[in-house]
Scaffold this motif. Structure first.
Motif, short mmCIF file in Angstrom:
data_model
loop_
_atom_site.label_atom_id
_atom_site.label_comp_id
_atom_site.label_asym_id
_atom_site.label_seq_id
_atom_site.Cartn_x
_atom_site.Cartn_y
_atom_site.Cartn_z
N MET A 59 -53.81 -20.83 17.90
CA MET A 59 -52.48 -20.22 17.86
C MET A 59 -52.41 -19.13 16.81
N SER A 60 -53.02 -19.35 15.64
CA SER A 60 -52.97 -18.33 14.59
C SER A 60 -53.77 -17.10 15.00
N VAL A 61 -54.88 -17.29 15.68
CA VAL A 61 -55.67 -16.14 16.15
C VAL A 61 -54.88 -15.35 17.19
N LEU A 62 -54.24 -16.05 18.11
CA LEU A 62 -53.44 -15.37 19.14
C LEU A 62 -52.26 -14.62 18.53
N LEU A 63 -51.60 -15.23 17.55
CA LEU A 63 -50.47 -14.56 16.90
C LEU A 63 -50.93 -13.37 16.08
N ALA A 64 -52.12 -13.45 15.48
CA ALA A 64 -52.63 -12.33 14.71
C ALA A 64 -53.04 -11.18 15.62
N ALA A 65 -53.51 -11.48 16.82
CA ALA A 65 -53.95 -10.45 17.76
C ALA A 65 -52.79 -9.82 18.51
#
Length: 110
Positions: A59-65
């Motif tokens: 989720m953090s990777v998706l939100l950062a991207a």
């Protein structure tokens, strides 16, 4: 007191971090199987933590991207917005001129 689901005798809850001391009536195989059950529960807890950590990381990777996926304005799009603003201003001016002409025409008729 809790009951062990595998037999009819009551079982004692085992505290975390405490060594397991089998009941004197238990044989060594019972002590080993209970220890194996404890290990299995620990493995299940570790797997759940791993899944939770993996989900949080994803989720953090998706939100950062997400900000990188936004559409970037090119020069043509910026120019188009400027043309739209100019056309809106011209329309407002024409509308004001039309109103003033109507007001002038009404004033002449009186």
């Amino acid at each position: 007191m809790m009951f062990d689901t595998r037999c009819a005798r009551p079982s004692r809850p085992v505290r975390r971090g405490a060594a397991y001391f089998p009941h004197p009536a238990e044989s060594m195989t019972d002590a080993v199987s209970l220890t194996a059950v404890q290990v299995e529960h620990q493995e299940v807890r570790m797997m759940k933590r791993g899944r939770t950590l993996s989900a949080a990381l994803l989720m953090s990777v998706l939100l950062a991207a997400l900000p990188g996926c936004q559409k970037q304005e090119g020069p043509a799009e910026r120019a188009g917005k400027e043309v739209d603003k100019a056309a809106e201003k011209v329309g407002d001016k024409i509308e004001k001129a039309g109103e003033s002409i109507q007001d002038a025409a009404k004033g002449d008729k009186k």
